[in-house]
Design a protein around this motif. Structure first.
Motif, PDB file in Angstrom:
ATOM      1  N   MET A  10      35.818  45.555 -25.405  1.00 53.66           N
ATOM      2  CA  MET A  10      36.141  46.723 -26.222  1.00 53.66           C
ATOM      3  C   MET A  10      37.578  47.161 -25.946  1.00 53.66           C
ATOM      4  N   ALA A  12      40.568  49.894 -26.714  1.00 55.35           N
ATOM      5  CA  ALA A  12      40.845  51.203 -27.282  1.00 55.35           C
ATOM      6  C   ALA A  12      42.063  51.121 -28.192  1.00 55.35           C
ATOM      7  N   GLY A  43      41.390  56.332 -17.859  1.00 59.00           N
ATOM      8  CA  GLY A  43      40.030  56.762 -18.169  1.00 59.00           C
ATOM      9  C   GLY A  43      38.994  55.900 -17.475  1.00 59.00           C
ATOM     10  N   ILE A  44      37.842  56.518 -17.202  1.00 56.09           N
ATOM     11  CA  ILE A  44      36.726  55.797 -16.595  1.00 56.09           C
ATOM     12  C   ILE A  44      35.485  56.174 -17.384  1.00 56.09           C
ATOM     13  N   GLU A  45      34.758  55.180 -17.886  1.00 58.96           N
ATOM     14  CA  GLU A  45      33.514  55.504 -18.584  1.00 58.96           C
ATOM     15  C   GLU A  45      32.428  54.525 -18.197  1.00 58.96           C
ATOM     16  N   GLY A  46      31.194  54.891 -18.484  1.00 62.49           N
ATOM     17  CA  GLY A  46      30.063  54.043 -18.136  1.00 62.49           C
ATOM     18  C   GLY A  46      30.051  52.779 -18.982  1.00 62.49           C
ATOM     19  N   GLY A  55      25.543  52.826 -19.517  1.00 65.30           N
ATOM     20  CA  GLY A  55      26.633  53.590 -20.137  1.00 65.30           C
ATOM     21  C   GLY A  55      26.765  55.009 -19.628  1.00 65.30           C
ATOM     22  N   LEU A  62      33.246  60.250 -13.417  1.00 63.53           N
ATOM     23  CA  LEU A  62      34.103  60.514 -14.572  1.00 63.53           C
ATOM     24  C   LEU A  62      35.407  61.209 -14.172  1.00 63.53           C
TER      25      LEU A  62
ATOM     26  N   VAL B  22      32.763  66.838 -17.881  1.00 63.65           N
ATOM     27  CA  VAL B  22      33.868  66.088 -17.300  1.00 63.65           C
ATOM     28  C   VAL B  22      34.269  64.930 -18.231  1.00 63.65           C
ATOM     29  N   GLN B  26      38.078  64.541 -19.512  1.00 64.79           N
ATOM     30  CA  GLN B  26      38.809  63.298 -19.338  1.00 64.79           C
ATOM     31  C   GLN B  26      39.288  62.757 -20.690  1.00 64.79           C
ATOM     32  N   ARG B 128      37.424  54.812 -33.883  1.00 58.98           N
ATOM     33  CA  ARG B 128      37.304  53.490 -33.264  1.00 58.98           C
ATOM     34  C   ARG B 128      35.856  53.002 -33.247  1.00 58.98           C
ATOM     35  N   THR B 136      28.067  59.478 -24.890  1.00 59.68           N
ATOM     36  CA  THR B 136      28.011  58.220 -24.143  1.00 59.68           C
ATOM     37  C   THR B 136      27.691  58.468 -22.668  1.00 59.68           C
TER      38      THR B 136
END
Lengths: 714, 169
Positions: A10, A12, A43-46, A55, A62, B22, B26, B128, B136
């Motif tokens: 994925m 961005a 950024g940090i996401e699941g 996810g 986060l 959060v 972010q 997107r 999410t």
């Protein structure tokens, strides 16, 4: 082995790179996608494809970029330049730091022996195997971790009972989950995340919650057992009494696969529901209902937490819960409590070189002959270290090396901890920040976070997965703790056992499985083979090859082979004479979802949500003392007093008060970050009379207190 | 027919973990102060015959007739065809009229930049093909996003959502 082949792709936008990795912001290990732009984490996401979090992420993970780039982070090795706790530091080179430590250790080994050096960690940021490898090669038997009252005590108790730690099999739709002393949706229940439990509940799993406080889960439960704090073992024995008395157990499993049934039944008969009601405050009928629901809903699993381990009943509480899994036939079946098999990589125990520690050195372990289960799992209970520092007995402890550990905040009797760490001849602390413990150090080492190293995440966990973790950035001169052991080891004559690079160490760990770091680094995970009912072929890994309801190991060690309930030494029952001065039972383990133990108070996004330490009080109790919601109050025990802010709630028994732990104030410029202002462990006791007999677990959770307003009302 | 987007939290399932807050901070790189989505504990009370601890989650409902839009003297607030209510920070003068006008009191203010702010339903992520960041991240999967019609069918007659999407003004 099953493994995912596709690298997550994925994107961005074109300038942004997304790297798959594995979080280690707490004790868990969630799959993450890390966004990087021009070499900086944005950024940090699941990771939606990840099997243990799907996810989802918690607030701590986060917010992690605010930790990585925090202006107060320790990013160079430091040498103390003033008095302990004064906050004066001088930057030094890695060579100077490591040489200073190595030279000091060489002298101590020569003068007193390696046992005078204590190596320790807190919860551990996935480096415990390297720590043990270093300590065992150094020939010190004194490893000081949180394990005596957190997780490893579970590992130890299940080791002697059924050979290994069985965990909830959420992916196979448990029909009932019994959550015991665990706020699993806020905290990491070690192998899994709250997401797994939430999904099981959405699928319709029934829920039993054992907790003295109303949590979200307690409120949602089909049955909430609001017990008197510290009486969990009696409650479990009472439930077992019902399960046996009403014939709800799995007779075939009991006949074929358990040892000591008759003796176990006799012990359990001592705990009829009416007696257990008196001990626990839980109505007998509710105990019966919960026992029936757990025993008759198939499959059912028990999700247990650290609360039960931080009392005098630690091991027996773990044993009776394991026994309940066994007698209801829920061990190692889909949806029950399962022994998952990891990929066949080098085990934690082999890499840790436990067998290389000579027996005569093991014999010298502090408390080893007293706490035999702790000795079996290679750790010591903290007070013995503080005593050795302060009294020189049974021999002096001259150096302490702590990694990611803040015992000033997290171990019982904080005043004694502070005194000992202020007096120890040589203290080394590796961490992200100058914590109240690090402020007492002689040398502070800058530790890398999980975003700053290649590693194999969670390879000690029991869910059967290993998780590649990727080095994404380098911050200052920070070094992974693993490499600190590696480099110190080389300076202390252990060179042949250590590695040129982290990746070489990872290849060595992976070698028996026939895989390399290069092959797995882009994969989200590698999983071992899942197989249920393994006991049908090879029994359980205990001396009798059965689940030992009656522990032959404990019998041999001279402990009670059967689980029993012991009253907390400082309670209204054991010390009724104290109730006049200290009328409330204080519990101390409540979490805030945005912090992990004593960490994260300096992270802006997290502290904004939860600025102050909170103590929960029933409105009727508060009224008695003129305390209103939001007031700062004093909580006082025979050891001292602290301040927290009152939150009035009907979700707690009027006889019980619940304070948060881990509170220090990174922003405070004086008093070593106000380490004793709100620190609940100023109140707790570390008298050995309150320890678990086999594990030496400290009672951190249940004591007696009084409360009163901290400020005059206008 | 153009879809009308909405976000709604099924508070029965919300565990109060603050992950959404959060995730939002972010995603939008927000400073201390503005909280576009906010979670805090409700006073425990009897629900379905038992004492329960539920959480209150506040965020912009993207009202069908947004009173913040009506209140804005410089027309900095607009509503797109897909129902998303947006603030143009270039136009915002920081007069705070919208803060007074919002029936839910959710309008936030960025003191550093002197502008009103609120949930934009993560329009940049939607473009997107992604869900809003809070959706999410949520560990209990209790935040629902999509077309109002579809959400209402999924969750039943979600009174709050229906009210803000039909009558609020």
């Amino acid at each position: 082995m099953e493994s995912k082949k596709e690298v997550y792709s994925m994107k961005a936008d074109s300038e942004e790179q997304i790297i798959r990795s594995n979080c280690r912001g707490c004790h868990g290990g969630c799959g993450v996608l890390v966004h990087v732009k021009e070499g900086r984490i944005t950024g940090i996401e699941g990771d939606p494809d990840f099997p243990t979090n799907h996810g989802a992420m918690c607030s701590k993970g986060l917010a992690f970029q605010q930790l990585v780039y925090h202006p107060d982070r320790v990013i160079y090795p430091l040498k103390r330049a003033g008095k302990k706790g004064e906050g004066k530091w001088q930057r030094i080179s890695w060579d100077e730091a490591l040489d200073t430590i190595a030279n000091k250790y060489k002298r101590i080994i020569k003068e007193n022996g390696p046992e005078s050096i204590v190596v320790g960690q807190g919860t551990g940021r996935d480096y415990e195997t390297f720590l043990y490898r270093f300590a065992n090669l150094l020939r010190t038997p004194n490893v000081l971790t949180a394990g005596h009252m957190c997780y490893v005590s579970r590992v130890g108790a299940t080791l002697v009972t059924c050979g290994n730690l069985p965990i909830c099999d959420y992916d196979s739709n448990p029909g009932c989950v019994m959550v015991w002393g665990n706020n699993a949706v806020w905290t990491n229940p070690d192998e899994y995340t709250g997401e797994n439990l939430s999904r099981a509940l959405s699928e319709g799993a029934r829920l039993i919650v054992v907790d003295p406080r109303l949590t979200y889960l307690a409120g949602r439960a089909d049955i909430w057992l609001q017990l008197r704090p510290g009486t969990d073992t009696a409650l479990a024995l009472g439930m077992a009494n019902v399960i046996i008395g009403e014939g709800l157990y799995d007779k075939e499993f009991v006949d074929k696969y358990t040892h000591g049934w008759d003796e176990f039944v006799k012990r359990v008969e001592e705990y009829p529901p009416d007696r257990v009601e008196e001990i626990t405050w839980v109505p007998a009928e509710k105990i019966r209902e919960a026992a029936r629901l757990y025993a008759t809903t198939k499959p059912a699993c028990i999700q247990w937490g650290v609360a039960i381990e931080q009392t005098i009943n630690c091991t027996d509480n773990n044993r009776i819960l394991t026994d309940m899994m066994a007698i209801t036939g829920n061990l190692d079946i889909p949806g029950g409590n399962v022994f998952f098999t990891p990929p066949p990589i080098r085990t934690v125990s082999k890499f840790g070189l436990h067998r290389d520690l000579a027996p005569e050195q093991r014999e010298k372990q502090l408390g080893g002959n007293t706490y035999k289960l702790a000795q079996r799992v290679a750790l010591v209970t903290p007070k013995l270290v503080w005593d050795a520092i302060l009294t020189g007995k049974p021999y002096p402890v001259r150096a302490v090396q702590l990694h990611g550990s803040n015992p000033v905040m997290t171990r019982a009797n904080a005043n004694e901890v502070y005194k000992a760490l202020s007096q120890v001849e040589f203290l080394v602390v590796s961490d992200f920040f100058l914590t109240p413990t690090a402020e007492l150090a002689d040398i502070v080492l800058p530790a890398s976070t999980w975003l700053e190293m290649n590693y194999i995440g969670s390879f000690w966990m029991r869910h059967g997965y290993i998780f590649p973790r990727r080095k994404i950035v380098q911050i200052g001169e920070c070094l992974p703790d693993q490499m600190m052991f590696n480099e110190l080891g080389k300076r202390l004559g252990q060179g042949e056992y250590w590695f040129d690079t982290m990746e070489a160490a990872l290849d060595y760990i992976l070698e028996p499985a026939g895989i390399t770091w290069e092959q797995i680094k882009d994969k989200p995970y590698v999983k071992g083979q899942t197989k249920y009912r393994k006991y049908e072929e090879r029994g359980f890994s205990t001396p009798t090859r059965k689940v030992e309801l009656y522990s032959t190991t404990f019998e041999q060690w001279g402990y009670d082979p059967l689980p029993r309930y012991r009253e907390i030494p400082e309670s209204p029952v054991s010390k009724p004479e104290m109730t006049g001065e200290y009328p409330y039972i204080l519990i101390t383990g409540a979490r805030a979802p945005v912090f992990f133990h004593s960490e994260h108070r300096m992270i802006p996004w997290l502290r904004e949500i939860h600025p102050d330490p909170i103590v929960e009080i029933h409105p009727r109790a508060a009224e008695r003392h003129g305390i209103e919601d939001g007031d700062w109050i004093f909580i006082e025990s025979p050891r001292g007093k602290i301040k927290q802010r009152a939150k009035l709630t009907p979700g707690i028994d009027p006889r019980v008060v619940s304070a948060q732990h881990g509170w220090w104030f990174p922003e405070a410029k004086t008093g070593n970050h106000d380490w004793n202002k709100s620190n609940v462990n100023v109140l707790t006791d570390n008298d050995p009379a309150g320890y678990d007999v086999a594990m030496g677990s400290t009672n951190l959770r249940v004591l007696m207190c009084k409360i009163y307003p901290a400020e005059e009302k206008s | 027919m153009v879809k009308e987007y909405a976000l709604i939290v099924n508070t029965r399932d919300c565990v109060g973990c603050n992950a959404c807050e959060v995730a939002c901070k972010q995603e939008h790189n927000l400073p201390i102060g503005p909280r576009w989505i906010k979670v805090y504990p409700d006073t425990p009370r009897e629900i379905e015959g038992k004492l329960q601890l539920r959480y209150i989650v506040t965020h912009c409902m993207h009202c069908s007739r947004p009173s913040c839009k009506d209140a804005c003297p410089v027309e900095a607030i607009s509503k797109r065809d897909d129902g998303i209510v947006l603030i143009d920070e270039e136009l915002c003068t920081g007069c705070k009229d919208c803060i007074d006008a919002c029936p839910l009191g959710i309008m936030q203010f960025d003191e550093e930049r002197g502008v009103a702010q609120k949930c934009d339903l993560c329009v940049a992520r939607l473009d997107r093909g992604l869900s809003p960041a809070c959706v999410t991240a949520c560990p209990s999967h209790c935040i629902h996003f999509g077309d109002v019609q579809e959400i209402t069918e999924k969750l039943g007659e979600e009174k709050l959502l229906v009210w803000y999407k039909t009558t609020a003004s």
